[in-house]
Design a protein around this motif. Structure first.
Motif, PDB file in Angstrom:
ATOM      1  N   ILE A  96       1.190 -17.359  45.548  1.00 55.57           N
ATOM      2  CA  ILE A  96       1.181 -18.681  46.179  1.00 55.57           C
ATOM      3  C   ILE A  96       0.910 -18.570  47.674  1.00 55.57           C
ATOM      4  CG2 ILE A  96       2.627 -20.671  46.731  1.00 55.57           C
ATOM      5  CD1 ILE A  96       3.827 -20.397  43.988  1.00 55.57           C
TER       6      ILE A  96
ATOM      7  N   VAL B 112      13.570 -22.033  17.005  1.00 57.50           N
ATOM      8  CA  VAL B 112      13.451 -22.426  18.414  1.00 57.50           C
ATOM      9  C   VAL B 112      13.509 -23.944  18.552  1.00 57.50           C
ATOM     10  CG1 VAL B 112      10.940 -22.374  18.372  1.00 57.50           C
ATOM     11  CG2 VAL B 112      12.110 -22.101  20.518  1.00 57.50           C
ATOM     12  N   LEU B 116      15.711 -26.179  21.131  1.00 61.77           N
ATOM     13  CA  LEU B 116      15.140 -27.161  22.056  1.00 61.77           C
ATOM     14  C   LEU B 116      15.842 -28.506  21.919  1.00 61.77           C
ATOM     15  CD1 LEU B 116      11.267 -26.727  21.934  1.00 61.77           C
ATOM     16  CD2 LEU B 116      12.644 -26.890  23.996  1.00 61.77           C
ATOM     17  N   LEU B 117      16.083 -28.895  20.669  1.00 61.38           N
ATOM     18  CA  LEU B 117      16.681 -30.206  20.426  1.00 61.38           C
ATOM     19  C   LEU B 117      18.188 -30.176  20.610  1.00 61.38           C
ATOM     20  CD1 LEU B 117      14.521 -31.184  17.324  1.00 61.38           C
ATOM     21  CD2 LEU B 117      14.418 -32.196  19.606  1.00 61.38           C
TER      22      LEU B 117
ATOM     23  N   ILE C  48      10.180 -23.316  32.038  1.00 58.30           N
ATOM     24  CA  ILE C  48      10.482 -22.549  30.828  1.00 58.30           C
ATOM     25  C   ILE C  48       9.719 -21.226  30.833  1.00 58.30           C
ATOM     26  CG2 ILE C  48      10.229 -22.533  28.312  1.00 58.30           C
ATOM     27  CD1 ILE C  48      10.741 -25.575  28.415  1.00 58.30           C
ATOM     28  N   THR C  50       7.987 -19.661  33.518  1.00 58.70           N
ATOM     29  CA  THR C  50       8.137 -18.805  34.697  1.00 58.70           C
ATOM     30  C   THR C  50       9.598 -18.647  35.106  1.00 58.70           C
ATOM     31  OG1 THR C  50       5.999 -19.610  35.444  1.00 58.70           O
ATOM     32  CG2 THR C  50       7.314 -18.419  37.044  1.00 58.70           C
ATOM     33  N   TRP C 177      15.470 -32.926  29.207  1.00 63.53           N
ATOM     34  CA  TRP C 177      16.582 -32.745  28.253  1.00 63.53           C
ATOM     35  C   TRP C 177      16.294 -31.558  27.326  1.00 63.53           C
ATOM     36  CZ3 TRP C 177      16.433 -34.132  22.811  1.00 63.53           C
ATOM     37  CH2 TRP C 177      17.673 -34.035  22.181  1.00 63.53           C
ATOM     38  N   LEU C 178      15.079 -31.500  26.818  1.00 64.72           N
ATOM     39  CA  LEU C 178      14.712 -30.381  25.936  1.00 64.72           C
ATOM     40  C   LEU C 178      14.826 -29.038  26.674  1.00 64.72           C
ATOM     41  CD1 LEU C 178      11.557 -31.868  24.176  1.00 64.72           C
ATOM     42  CD2 LEU C 178      13.809 -31.533  23.170  1.00 64.72           C
ATOM     43  N   ALA C 179      14.292 -29.019  27.912  1.00 64.88           N
ATOM     44  CA  ALA C 179      14.304 -27.765  28.673  1.00 64.88           C
ATOM     45  C   ALA C 179      15.734 -27.326  28.970  1.00 64.88           C
ATOM     46  CB  ALA C 179      13.520 -27.937  29.968  1.00 64.88           C
ATOM     47  N   GLN C 214       6.717 -17.862  22.337  1.00 60.13           N
ATOM     48  CA  GLN C 214       7.347 -19.168  22.160  1.00 60.13           C
ATOM     49  C   GLN C 214       7.385 -19.934  23.479  1.00 60.13           C
ATOM     50  OE1 GLN C 214      11.141 -18.232  20.366  1.00 60.13           O
ATOM     51  NE2 GLN C 214      10.296 -18.257  18.297  1.00 60.13           N
ATOM     52  N   ILE C 218       5.475 -23.452  24.186  1.00 54.18           N
ATOM     53  CA  ILE C 218       6.229 -24.640  24.602  1.00 54.18           C
ATOM     54  C   ILE C 218       5.692 -25.168  25.932  1.00 54.18           C
ATOM     55  CG2 ILE C 218       8.490 -25.473  25.368  1.00 54.18           C
ATOM     56  CD1 ILE C 218       9.725 -23.427  23.402  1.00 54.18           C
ATOM     57  N   TYR C 222       3.984 -28.874  27.057  1.00 56.05           N
ATOM     58  CA  TYR C 222       4.368 -29.702  28.213  1.00 56.05           C
ATOM     59  C   TYR C 222       3.126 -30.033  29.049  1.00 56.05           C
ATOM     60  CZ  TYR C 222       9.493 -29.449  28.016  1.00 56.05           C
ATOM     61  OH  TYR C 222      10.806 -29.607  27.670  1.00 56.05           O
ATOM     62  N   VAL C 251       1.865 -24.337  39.370  1.00 52.57           N
ATOM     63  CA  VAL C 251       2.705 -23.190  39.731  1.00 52.57           C
ATOM     64  C   VAL C 251       3.387 -23.452  41.063  1.00 52.57           C
ATOM     65  CG1 VAL C 251       2.732 -20.734  40.207  1.00 52.57           C
ATOM     66  CG2 VAL C 251       1.176 -21.631  38.513  1.00 52.57           C
TER      67      VAL C 251
END
Lengths: 290, 261, 318
Positions: A96, B112, B116-117, C48, C50, C177-179, C214, C218, C222, C251
């Motif tokens: 960055i 997974v 997540l949920l 999620i 990084t 919420w999911l994260a 995974q 995910i 997003y 990023v």
């Protein structure tokens, strides 16, 4: 046949520019483990400053020298102000920072110069040279010769001079280099100066063919980076070969497949190489120590 | 009793140098086998080959009768192998409790999507693992450090944390790489007891340790390495009388042993 | 009862989304807010990938591009409802991420960076070059989502700006919420573990390759959803959505705010979304300021803005 030769000529020309950028990447990477995404901006500055100084009435060689010197100074400033203070930061942060530097330089160039496309006269005229049914511009020879000269120069520097060996020692093991009395801070400064100067030289040599504007940097950076990566990060020979290879692949794709997807070819090759040879063509394999 | 783990002619070469050459021995359930030898004798390299971190250049690793040579560490973990590291490999930004919980990964993992949920099943899995981890932390005397970031714990605590994490897998064979390094006398004794206790529950233990007093005290069997080769093996009394061992190792190490206190 | 960090984060976010409009001087700010939320969604995916798993991607805009163009193309060519096109885009992104993820994620550091960068650039290039399909660099129109009209039918009348503000805000809340669920879950712990020490993670039985994949899939979803929402609210899309600069923006936003936490990263998205708005007066200097902010934050506030600011605030110096 002459068609193929023509494509090869243009591949060598653009490949030489990528090779110069890749060599610049390699020098800084070896000295500091930083991949400098602003490397392309050095190329842009080389072209733009030369154009500016030339347009202001200076003779071309002097304008080019000023551009290279000024860009080298900028490289040093960048190291002192942005890279040294960030020592030890994680890879994402360094990416960055150097991309931030790249965006900053690009923005500054818009203000200092302008947003137009520029060029300046080729060094030895525009009369194409005929070789085996194909033609090559004299400027292409300048670019290719420049890349090879820089590589040979670097090779001599790294193997024949004390200073060059100090740089190599630092890249192998920073701590050990410090212990034997090498001033690693100076080595980093030198590397940035050298790398920026090489980038600017690439800009000076290529501009009569590729033209220049404030925004050309990022494209050169990505292709040069791809070249350095293809050859194996940190290996000057790999950078040279990788840069030329990317140029060739691009030219051949443009010639035989699709000119629209010529930029894609480089990245397809990179992905393929990374899939099968995760360390690049000439990279060293490393084992995690636990 | 039959062998739980059998090492057969294991060897590896780094850059032309034989780091480990033709090492064989076996470990039975409930047995504590120590691997000793001077620094650079290849003990950790041997561990890395057995646990799948390095792929051996020669020989076999046999676990419960199955050839598991060069198997990925996470697959070995599923077969009941677990280990600690000489130079700590903890997860520094996670709490001590979370570090220990990762040892329950094989039990607590699930779809997974459920994670997540935040489905009740996923939460229940996580909770069960946390309860187990808390009990383990108590067992190694770290219950009060549970919520602290592991990166802020002392070296001795981290050593014990790694043991707790390794025990969470409920292993059949446990590889401990210098578990008492950097620990004071009291801590060493605690670890000593812990290891004996674990072995008594039927776990096969393979131990690398520099503290000779500890090794002599708790080992059933000792394998001595020097320059990557096995130069002797036997029970503690036999090994400590072996002239080759004394020459290669004990003579050098006794001075260091004093320094360790 | 003590509030969990998850509840606290969600409450803060919900409150910000619900209350900020009371301070909007004009309807234009709904648009800025919606843009912020769209960026926030993409950035939550980066948290999620990084923040949890420690993997870099310099090509996630590619997935945003897929999401965006799915909404532009699927309704026109296959008569798919735009809402279903969002799901289709997410599915394509997930499949692509799944297919390329395994070989790519074996790489580390800069090598991973360049591989993901290449992936993103390839997607952008296809969007630029397949003119018959995508309209090339000029972009193409995106149909109306239609939810606003539906709401109107139910008696809830919102302006276009208001609708997208609240809709994107809602999606961001769900994404956060999911994260946050994931963070404390077994999968989240395993991801953070492999971030800390891959070799130790493997020896406790974590299938590192599978878990990285995974996280990659995910986060790609997003990014894709974020791209879809951007296209739908602009009713227009250009290949820039998949471009290198957009990847870098993602990023940067995440790392700028603090990639370790969802709230921090969304905060970073806020800064980088608002900065150009503030700087419109100095349009000339916008790029320079952006570059400078990136550099300075990374040098002086290494953990990112939010964690650093919070630490100062608490007066706790470690």
């Amino acid at each position: 046949m002459s068609e193929l030769l023509q494509f090869l000529f243009s591949g060598v020309t653009i490949g030489a520019v990528y090779a110069l950028v890749a060599l610049g990447f390699t020098i800084i990477y070896n000295a500091s483990d930083v991949v400098n995404f602003a490397q392309g901006e050095f190329v842009m500055l080389g072209g733009m400053i030369t154009w500016f100084a030339h347009a202001a009435g200076l003779p071309l060689p002097l304008a080019a020298l000023i551009a290279i010197a000024a860009t080298a100074c900028l490289g040093v400033a960048m190291n002192k102000l942005m890279i040294e203070p960030a020592r030890g930061a994680p890879v994402v942060s360094l990416i960055i920072i150097t991309i931030g530097a790249s965006i900053f330089i690009e923005g500054a160039a818009q203000l200092v110069f302008d947003k137009q496309i520029h060029s300046f006269p080729a060094f030895s005229g525009d009369a194409p040279i005929r070789v085996g049914g194909a033609t090559i511009l004299p400027q292409s020879l300048w670019v290719t010769g420049g890349a090879i000269a820089v590589f040979v120069g670097l090779w001599l520097f790294f193997t024949r001079t004390l200073l060059g060996r100090a740089v190599l020692a630092t890249s192998n093991n920073r701590l050990a280099a410090q212990l034997v009395g090498i001033n690693t801070t100076f080595v980093m400064t030198l590397s940035f100066a050298l790398s920026a100067a090489i980038g600017a030289l690439a800009g000076v040599l290529a501009t009569p063919i590729t033209l220049t504007s404030y925004g050309v940097g990022i494209g050169f950076a990505l292709k040069g980076f791809a070249g350095a990566m293809l050859g194996g990060m940190g290996n000057p020979k790999g950078a040279l070969v990788g840069g030329f290879a990317i140029g060739m692949i691009e030219a051949l794709t443009a010639g035989y497949l699709s000119s629209q997807y010529k930029d894609a070819a480089a990245f397809v090759v990179i992905l393929a190489v990374l899939f099968f040879l995760p360390q690049g063509l000439f990279g060293r394999t490393s084992t995690d120590r636990v | 009793m039959s062998d739980l783990l059998s090492i057969e002619g294991l060897g590896i070469t780094f850059g032309g140098l034989k780091a480990v050459h033709d090492v064989s021995f076996r470990v039975r359930p409930g047995e504590i086998v120590s691997v000793i030898g001077p620094n650079g004798a290849g003990k950790t390299t041997l561990f890395n080959m057995i646990s799948g971190v390095y792929r051996p250049g020669a020989g076999r690793v046999v676990l419960e009768g199955d050839d598991v040579t060069g198997m990925e560490p996470h697959l070995l973990a599923r077969r009941g192998m677990s280990r600690t590291f000489q130079n700590l490999q903890i997860f520094p930004s996670m709490t001590a409790l979370e570090n220990a919980v990762t040892g329950y990964h094989l039990q607590e993992r699930g779809p997974v999507l459920a994670d997540l949920l935040g489905l009740p099943g996923a939460r229940a899995r996580a909770r069960r693992a946390e309860e187990g981890a808390r009990a383990l932390l108590a067992r190694v005397g770290l219950e009060r450090a549970a919520e602290r970031a592991a990166g802020n714990l002392s070296y001795g605590s981290l050593k014990r944390l790694e043991i707790a994490r390794a025990l969470a897998l409920e292993p059949k064979v446990l590889l401990l790489d210098e578990p008492a390094a950097g620990c004071n006398a009291v801590e060493t004794e605690e670890i000593d007891h812990l290891i004996a206790e674990v072995a008594a529950s039927g776990v096969a233990i393979l131990l690398v340790e520099h503290d000779m007093k500890m090794v002599m005290r708790i080992s059933n069997h000792i394998v001595v390495l020097d320059h990557g080769e096995k130069i002797a093996e036997g029970d503690p009394a036999t090994v400590s009388r072996n002239p080759a061992v004394i020459a290669a190792y004990l003579g050098v190490e006794e001075g260091q042993d004093h320094a360790h206190g | 009862m003590k509030m969990t960090p998850k509840t606290a984060t969600l409450l803060v976010l919900a409150a910000l989304i619900a209350l900020t409009p009371f301070f909007f001087p004009s309807g234009y700010y709904y648009r800025v807010g919606a843009l912020l939320f769209v960026n926030g969604i993409a950035v939550t995916g980066m948290v999620i990938l990084t923040g949890y798993a420690g993997q870099i991607s310099l090509g996630h805009a590619g997935f945003a591009g897929i999401g965006a163009y799915a909404c532009a193309l699927a309704p026109v060519h296959w008569g798919l409802h735009p809402a279903l096109a969002v799901i289709l885009g997410a599915a394509i992104s997930a499949i692509l991420a799944f297919l390329v993820g395994r070989p790519i994620l074996r790489l580390k550091g800069y090598y991973l960076g360049v591989a993901t960068l290449g992936l993103g650039i390839l997607v952008a290039m296809v969007l630029n070059n397949e003119r018959q399909l995508t309209g090339g660099p000029d972009g193409m129109a995106v149909p109306e989502l239609g939810l606003r009209a539906l709401l109107k039918g139910w008696g809830l009348t919102l302006s276009n700006g208001e609708f997208w503000y609240f809709f994107c805000g809602l999606v961001l809340l769900v994404g956060a919420w999911l994260a946050l669920n994931l963070y404390a879950s077994p999968t989240g712990r395993a991801l953070r573990a492999l971030h800390g020490s891959e070799v130790a993670a493997r020896t406790v039985g974590i299938d590192v390759a599978r878990l990285k994949l995974q996280a990659f899939v995910i986060s790609a979803v997003y990014a894709s959803v974020s791209g879809s929402l951007l296209a739908l609210q602009n009713k227009f899309v250009t290949p820039d959505v998949a471009g290198f600069m957009h990847s870098i923006e993602m990023v940067t936003m995440a790392v700028l705010g603090g990639v370790g936490s969802v709230l921090g990263a969304i905060f970073g998205a806020g800064i980088l979304t608002l900065l150009p708005q503030v700087l419109t007066v100095f349009a000339e200097y916008e790029q320079m300021v952006l570059g400078l902010v990136m550099v300075l934050v990374m040098i002086f506030l290494r953990e990112g803005l939010l964690p650093s600011v919070l630490r100062k605030f608490r007066g706790k110096d470690e």
